[in-house]
Design a protein around this motif. Structure first.
Motif, PDB file in Angstrom:
ATOM      1  N   SER A   1      19.369 -52.654  86.503  1.00 33.14           N
ATOM      2  CA  SER A   1      20.178 -51.942  87.496  1.00 33.14           C
ATOM      3  C   SER A   1      21.497 -51.455  86.915  1.00 33.14           C
ATOM      4  CB  SER A   1      20.442 -52.842  88.715  1.00 33.14           C
ATOM      5  OG  SER A   1      21.394 -53.852  88.420  1.00 33.14           O
ATOM      6  N   GLU A   2      21.845 -51.923  85.708  1.00 40.89           N
ATOM      7  CA  GLU A   2      23.142 -51.564  85.128  1.00 40.89           C
ATOM      8  C   GLU A   2      23.077 -50.988  83.716  1.00 40.89           C
ATOM      9  OE1 GLU A   2      26.308 -54.465  87.327  1.00 40.89           O
ATOM     10  OE2 GLU A   2      25.425 -55.245  85.483  1.00 40.89           O
ATOM     11  N   ASN A   3      22.029 -51.261  82.969  1.00 41.15           N
ATOM     12  CA  ASN A   3      22.027 -50.893  81.554  1.00 41.15           C
ATOM     13  C   ASN A   3      22.122 -49.388  81.327  1.00 41.15           C
ATOM     14  OD1 ASN A   3      21.780 -51.944  78.750  1.00 41.15           O
ATOM     15  ND2 ASN A   3      19.943 -50.659  78.728  1.00 41.15           N
ATOM     16  N   HIS A   4      21.714 -48.597  82.314  1.00 36.57           N
ATOM     17  CA  HIS A   4      21.781 -47.142  82.197  1.00 36.57           C
ATOM     18  C   HIS A   4      23.199 -46.639  81.920  1.00 36.57           C
ATOM     19  CE1 HIS A   4      23.452 -47.150  86.303  1.00 36.57           C
ATOM     20  NE2 HIS A   4      22.566 -48.109  86.538  1.00 36.57           N
ATOM     21  N   ILE A   5      24.216 -47.421  82.321  1.00 38.27           N
ATOM     22  CA  ILE A   5      25.588 -46.944  82.204  1.00 38.27           C
ATOM     23  C   ILE A   5      26.045 -46.823  80.750  1.00 38.27           C
ATOM     24  CG2 ILE A   5      26.728 -49.214  82.296  1.00 38.27           C
ATOM     25  CD1 ILE A   5      27.891 -45.873  83.945  1.00 38.27           C
ATOM     26  N   ILE A   6      25.423 -47.575  79.836  1.00 40.99           N
ATOM     27  CA  ILE A   6      25.890 -47.505  78.443  1.00 40.99           C
ATOM     28  C   ILE A   6      25.638 -46.119  77.849  1.00 40.99           C
ATOM     29  CG2 ILE A   6      25.563 -49.995  78.157  1.00 40.99           C
ATOM     30  CD1 ILE A   6      23.212 -49.426  76.313  1.00 40.99           C
ATOM     31  N   TYR A   7      24.590 -45.445  78.305  1.00 43.29           N
ATOM     32  CA  TYR A   7      24.284 -44.107  77.777  1.00 43.29           C
ATOM     33  C   TYR A   7      25.205 -43.054  78.395  1.00 43.29           C
ATOM     34  CZ  TYR A   7      20.367 -46.960  76.432  1.00 43.29           C
ATOM     35  OH  TYR A   7      19.614 -47.987  75.926  1.00 43.29           O
ATOM     36  N   LYS A   8      25.586 -43.263  79.641  1.00 43.86           N
ATOM     37  CA  LYS A   8      26.581 -42.378  80.243  1.00 43.86           C
ATOM     38  C   LYS A   8      27.920 -42.538  79.522  1.00 43.86           C
ATOM     39  CE  LYS A   8      28.930 -41.200  84.560  1.00 43.86           C
ATOM     40  NZ  LYS A   8      28.565 -39.773  84.517  1.00 43.86           N
ATOM     41  N   LEU A   9      28.300 -43.792  79.244  1.00 43.74           N
ATOM     42  CA  LEU A   9      29.557 -44.034  78.533  1.00 43.74           C
ATOM     43  C   LEU A   9      29.510 -43.466  77.116  1.00 43.74           C
ATOM     44  CD1 LEU A   9      30.425 -47.682  79.650  1.00 43.74           C
ATOM     45  CD2 LEU A   9      31.535 -45.559  80.386  1.00 43.74           C
ATOM     46  N   GLN A  10      28.363 -43.524  76.491  1.00 46.57           N
ATOM     47  CA  GLN A  10      28.222 -42.935  75.156  1.00 46.57           C
ATOM     48  C   GLN A  10      28.559 -41.445  75.194  1.00 46.57           C
ATOM     49  OE1 GLN A  10      24.204 -42.716  73.573  1.00 46.57           O
ATOM     50  NE2 GLN A  10      24.950 -42.983  71.476  1.00 46.57           N
ATOM     51  N   ASP A  11      28.030 -40.750  76.182  1.00 43.27           N
ATOM     52  CA  ASP A  11      28.301 -39.324  76.316  1.00 43.27           C
ATOM     53  C   ASP A  11      29.775 -39.077  76.645  1.00 43.27           C
ATOM     54  OD1 ASP A  11      27.350 -36.481  76.633  1.00 43.27           O
ATOM     55  OD2 ASP A  11      28.057 -36.833  78.675  1.00 43.27           O
ATOM     56  N   LEU A  12      30.325 -39.895  77.543  1.00 42.82           N
ATOM     57  CA  LEU A  12      31.726 -39.734  77.943  1.00 42.82           C
ATOM     58  C   LEU A  12      32.678 -39.974  76.780  1.00 42.82           C
ATOM     59  CD1 LEU A  12      33.872 -39.491  80.276  1.00 42.82           C
ATOM     60  CD2 LEU A  12      33.728 -41.987  80.421  1.00 42.82           C
ATOM     61  N   ILE A  13      32.500 -41.092  76.080  1.00 43.54           N
ATOM     62  CA  ILE A  13      33.424 -41.459  75.004  1.00 43.54           C
ATOM     63  C   ILE A  13      33.314 -40.495  73.839  1.00 43.54           C
ATOM     64  CG2 ILE A  13      34.010 -43.278  73.343  1.00 43.54           C
ATOM     65  CD1 ILE A  13      33.212 -45.326  75.482  1.00 43.54           C
ATOM     66  N   SER A  14      32.132 -39.929  73.631  1.00 41.65           N
ATOM     67  CA  SER A  14      31.965 -38.966  72.532  1.00 41.65           C
ATOM     68  C   SER A  14      32.821 -37.725  72.747  1.00 41.65           C
ATOM     69  CB  SER A  14      30.491 -38.572  72.393  1.00 41.65           C
ATOM     70  OG  SER A  14      30.058 -37.812  73.512  1.00 41.65           O
ATOM     71  N   LYS A  15      33.206 -37.470  74.011  1.00 42.85           N
ATOM     72  CA  LYS A  15      34.067 -36.334  74.311  1.00 42.85           C
ATOM     73  C   LYS A  15      35.552 -36.703  74.180  1.00 42.85           C
ATOM     74  CE  LYS A  15      30.872 -34.084  77.543  1.00 42.85           C
ATOM     75  NZ  LYS A  15      29.718 -34.985  77.359  1.00 42.85           N
ATOM     76  N   MET A  16      35.847 -37.990  74.031  1.00 42.68           N
ATOM     77  CA  MET A  16      37.228 -38.466  73.967  1.00 42.68           C
ATOM     78  C   MET A  16      37.705 -38.713  72.543  1.00 42.68           C
ATOM     79  SD  MET A  16      37.280 -41.260  77.063  1.00 42.68           S
ATOM     80  CE  MET A  16      37.263 -40.777  78.796  1.00 42.68           C
ATOM     81  N   THR A  17      36.764 -38.791  71.605  1.00 43.77           N
ATOM     82  CA  THR A  17      37.123 -39.138  70.228  1.00 43.77           C
ATOM     83  C   THR A  17      36.138 -38.509  69.260  1.00 43.77           C
ATOM     84  OG1 THR A  17      37.372 -40.981  68.666  1.00 43.77           O
ATOM     85  CG2 THR A  17      35.800 -41.288  70.442  1.00 43.77           C
ATOM     86  N   ASP A  18      36.581 -38.345  68.020  1.00 44.20           N
ATOM     87  CA  ASP A  18      35.698 -37.828  66.968  1.00 44.20           C
ATOM     88  C   ASP A  18      34.925 -38.951  66.292  1.00 44.20           C
ATOM     89  OD1 ASP A  18      36.519 -35.202  67.396  1.00 44.20           O
ATOM     90  OD2 ASP A  18      38.220 -35.399  66.009  1.00 44.20           O
ATOM     91  N   SER A  19      35.190 -40.183  66.662  1.00 39.01           N
ATOM     92  CA  SER A  19      34.473 -41.317  66.072  1.00 39.01           C
ATOM     93  C   SER A  19      33.011 -41.296  66.485  1.00 39.01           C
ATOM     94  CB  SER A  19      35.110 -42.631  66.531  1.00 39.01           C
ATOM     95  OG  SER A  19      36.463 -42.703  66.124  1.00 39.01           O
ATOM     96  N   LYS A  20      32.184 -41.971  65.721  1.00 40.90           N
ATOM     97  CA  LYS A  20      30.769 -42.086  66.066  1.00 40.90           C
ATOM     98  C   LYS A  20      30.594 -43.149  67.155  1.00 40.90           C
ATOM     99  CE  LYS A  20      28.895 -40.616  61.596  1.00 40.90           C
ATOM    100  NZ  LYS A  20      28.047 -40.998  60.431  1.00 40.90           N
ATOM    101  N   ILE A  21      29.704 -42.872  68.090  1.00 41.85           N
ATOM    102  CA  ILE A  21      29.482 -43.770  69.220  1.00 41.85           C
ATOM    103  C   ILE A  21      28.050 -44.284  69.164  1.00 41.85           C
ATOM    104  CG2 ILE A  21      29.745 -44.074  71.696  1.00 41.85           C
ATOM    105  CD1 ILE A  21      32.260 -42.975  70.274  1.00 41.85           C
ATOM    106  N   TYR A  22      27.897 -45.601  69.171  1.00 41.55           N
ATOM    107  CA  TYR A  22      26.583 -46.235  69.107  1.00 41.55           C
ATOM    108  C   TYR A  22      26.353 -47.053  70.376  1.00 41.55           C
ATOM    109  CZ  TYR A  22      26.995 -45.194  64.099  1.00 41.55           C
ATOM    110  OH  TYR A  22      27.149 -44.558  62.879  1.00 41.55           O
ATOM    111  N   THR A  23      25.091 -47.308  70.676  1.00 38.13           N
ATOM    112  CA  THR A  23      24.757 -48.195  71.789  1.00 38.13           C
ATOM    113  C   THR A  23      23.849 -49.309  71.290  1.00 38.13           C
ATOM    114  OG1 THR A  23      22.792 -46.924  72.454  1.00 38.13           O
ATOM    115  CG2 THR A  23      24.902 -46.344  73.504  1.00 38.13           C
ATOM    116  N   TYR A  24      23.989 -50.468  71.934  1.00 40.16           N
ATOM    117  CA  TYR A  24      23.078 -51.581  71.658  1.00 40.16           C
ATOM    118  C   TYR A  24      22.530 -52.089  72.981  1.00 40.16           C
ATOM    119  CZ  TYR A  24      21.122 -56.099  70.784  1.00 40.16           C
ATOM    120  OH  TYR A  24      20.253 -57.151  70.755  1.00 40.16           O
TER     121      TYR A  24
END
Length: 256
Positions: free
Chosen positions: A223-246
């Motif tokens: 019910s919650e794990n889906h949010i990590i992929y949304k955050l990946q997309d969001l944070i990728s727009k905030m920084t030039d750093s690479k964003i990973y998910t686990y």
């Protein structure tokens, strides 16, 4: 960019003052003045996720569930819980969590869950709170079996549990990521047909299904794990750093 600069951007979107009084969102461990390298996002602070962060040169781990909730009386690195603390400290990794502030905020976890499940005309479920917990909205009329199948597929759940009248037609659906039983009374007041939430206890499921509420429990993780992929997309727009998910997947429950 320093770590604290990224944190500031996240807190502008998901303010810490939205969190519940019992919660502990925010910086858990580390020095936010450090220069940001790469970012790992995970639902929980898991040892395997830390290892992935180290491998990918991440010095910031963003989690949904806070690592530190209760008072700490001692730190014993032979304890598996604290061995994670030892590992992040030794590798100079900061840990930051967004929990109930992310649940409540606009465009946060519950809005994402509502979008995934196709809710229309979405509103806040928690009566009298804006922002608040949970969401509800309209869906095209559907039977319980088909709805449960859709939820299982869209959330990549290993199974879902349904409580209530399996012959009911569902047109008004509520969602609350994680444990949302505190919102069952709100569902009744709003004439909601069914709610998707997790960690439902036997007796409360029995009581509220008797009152006409259909409850679908896909498990806390899914019910919650889906949010990590949304955050990946969001944070990728905030920084030039690479964003990973686990994602450890739903390995805490075994279906036999």
């Amino acid at each position: 960019m320093e770590i604290r600069e990224l944190i500031k951007k996240l807190e502008e979107k998901y303010p810490l003052d939205l969190q519940e009084q019992w919660d502990n969102s925010g910086l858990q461990i580390g020095d936010p003045r450090n220069e940001l390298k790469n970012v790992m996002i995970s639902l929980d602070l898991e040892e395997e996720g830390i290892d992935e962060a180290i491998k990918n040169n991440c010095n910031l781990i963003v989690t949904h569930h806070p690592y530190i909730f209760n008072d700490i009386r001692y730190i014993d690195f032979t304890d598996k819980f604290y061995s994670r603390l030892e590992k992040v400290i030794k590798n100079d990794i900061s840990v930051y969590s967004m929990h109930t502030n992310l649940d409540k905020a606009n465009d946060g976890l519950n809005d994402n869950l509502a979008d995934i499940l196709g809710l229309k005309n979405t509103e806040i479920l928690e009566i009298g709170q804006d922002p608040g917990l949970g969401r509800f909205g309209d869906i095209d009329e559907i039977n319980v079996q088909s709805l449960a199948k859709n939820i299982k597929e869209k959330l990549n759940a290993r199974a879902v549990i349904c409580y209530g009248d399996m012959n009911k037609k569902i047109k008004r659906l509520a969602v609350c990521g994680g444990a949302g039983a505190e919102l069952f009374d709100d569902c009744l007041k709003l004439d909601i047909d069914a709610i998707v939430t997790a960690d439902v206890k036997y007796h409360e499921a029995m009581d509220y299904s008797d009152k006409g509420l259909l409850i679908i429990d896909p498990g806390h993780f899914t019910s919650e794990n889906h949010i990590i992929y949304k955050l990946q997309d969001l944070i990728s727009k905030m920084t030039d750093s690479k964003i990973y998910t686990y994602s450890k997947e739903d390995t805490f429950r075994t279906f036999i």
